[in-house]
Design an enzyme around this catalytic site. Structure first.
Site, PDB file in Angstrom:
ATOM      1  N   THR A   7       0.834  -1.200   0.000  1.00  0.00           N
ATOM      2  CA  THR A   7       0.000   0.000   0.000  1.00  0.00           C
ATOM      3  C   THR A   7       0.867   1.247   0.000  1.00  0.00           C
ATOM      4  OG1 THR A   7      -1.849   1.118   1.096  1.00  0.00           O
ATOM      5  CG2 THR A   7      -0.185   0.179   2.530  1.00  0.00           C
ATOM      6  N   ASN A   9      -0.884   3.951   1.088  1.00  0.00           N
ATOM      7  CA  ASN A   9      -1.732   4.697   2.016  1.00  0.00           C
ATOM      8  C   ASN A   9      -1.067   4.782   3.392  1.00  0.00           C
ATOM      9  OD1 ASN A   9      -3.697   5.065   4.097  1.00  0.00           O
ATOM     10  ND2 ASN A   9      -5.311   4.604   2.616  1.00  0.00           N
ATOM     11  N   LYS A  12      -3.012   3.327   6.420  1.00  0.00           N
ATOM     12  CA  LYS A  12      -2.928   1.865   6.550  1.00  0.00           C
ATOM     13  C   LYS A  12      -1.563   1.458   7.097  1.00  0.00           C
ATOM     14  CE  LYS A  12      -6.189   0.311   3.034  1.00  0.00           C
ATOM     15  NZ  LYS A  12      -6.368  -0.335   1.738  1.00  0.00           N
ATOM     16  N   ASP A  69      -7.912  -5.794   0.449  1.00  0.00           N
ATOM     17  CA  ASP A  69      -8.932  -5.140  -0.367  1.00  0.00           C
ATOM     18  C   ASP A  69     -10.186  -5.103   0.487  1.00  0.00           C
ATOM     19  OD1 ASP A  69      -9.927  -3.855  -2.636  1.00  0.00           O
ATOM     20  OD2 ASP A  69     -10.895  -5.687  -3.318  1.00  0.00           O
ATOM     21  N   ASP A 153     -17.969   5.922   5.808  1.00  0.00           N
ATOM     22  CA  ASP A 153     -18.161   5.993   7.263  1.00  0.00           C
ATOM     23  C   ASP A 153     -19.324   6.905   7.671  1.00  0.00           C
ATOM     24  OD1 ASP A 153     -16.282   4.173   8.248  1.00  0.00           O
ATOM     25  OD2 ASP A 153     -14.654   5.615   8.042  1.00  0.00           O
TER      26      ASP A 153
END
Ligand code: IMP
Length: 195
Positions: A7, A9, A12, A69, A153
């Protein structure tokens, strides 16, 4: 032992580094290794996509590689948006556009049950692979609420937490109960048992 997380990100990466702190595993992200390839997520399931990403990156870096994922599945929509969660309203859709589309699709729908789902795959250079999964159950709200989190969210109500959305609870709580945290906990249990 070195673990590569497929990743870019940083959120993460933080979650991985926090969870593996003190375990003796060294965690590296794609940016740390200067790998810039984007693996196409064209599988029909979360498991397929996570495995594909883990195997492709493992082949590039030659190290044990982890990839995940995730997405949201809505019962009344037959599991949609599912693996298409990030591009529900189009290829480069924003979170807001995706949420507006979901609200529209759910107009007048009584059954609002949904879950977040995460598949976390690990690929070894010797060819072994495993996939661990986690889910978080909830309901699709009638309006967007909360400022935390990301993605869906603001629309994901948690009946076990006073119907707050996952954007209204603290990030600390979300990182304990989330689909990703649950899959990650299973992966960590597996890895520490192997040591
Ligand atoms: P990916 O696993 O990073 O590819 O996430 C796919 C998409 O699923 C994201 O762009 C979000 O729209 C959605 N998603 C995954 N996990 C969450 C979450 O914890 N909260 C809200 N949306 C999520």
């Amino acid at each position: 032992m070195k673990l590569v997380v497929a990743t870019k990100n940083q959120g993460k990466m933080r979650e991985f580094k926090d969870l593996f702190e003190g375990t003796g595993f060294e965690i590296f992200g794609l940016d740390d290794l200067g790998i810039s390839v984007d693996v196409e997520e064209d599988g029909k399931t979360f498991e397929e996509n996570a495995l594909k990403k883990a195997v492709e990156i493992m082949k590039i870096c030659g190290e044990v590689t982890i990839a995940d994922d995730s997405g949201i599945c809505v019962e009344a929509l037959g599991g949609a948006p599912g693996v298409y969660s990030s591009r529900y309203a189009g290829e480069r859709a924003t979170d807001m556009q995706n949420n507006l589309k979901l609200l529209k699709e759910m107009e007048g729908v009584k059954n609002r049950r949904a879950h977040f789902y995460c598949a976390m795959a690990i690929a070894y250079p010797d060819g072994r692979t495993h996939v661990f999964t986690g889910r978080l159950d909830g309901k699709i709200a009638h309006d967007m609420r909360g400022r935390g989190g990301f993605g869906y969210d603001v629309l994901f109500e948690l009946p076990e937490y006073n119907n707050m959305t996952s954007a209204q609870i603290s990030s600390c709580l979300k990182n304990k109960i989330s689909h990703r945290a649950r899959a990650l906990a299973k992966l960590k249990e597996y890895l520490t048992a192997q040591k």
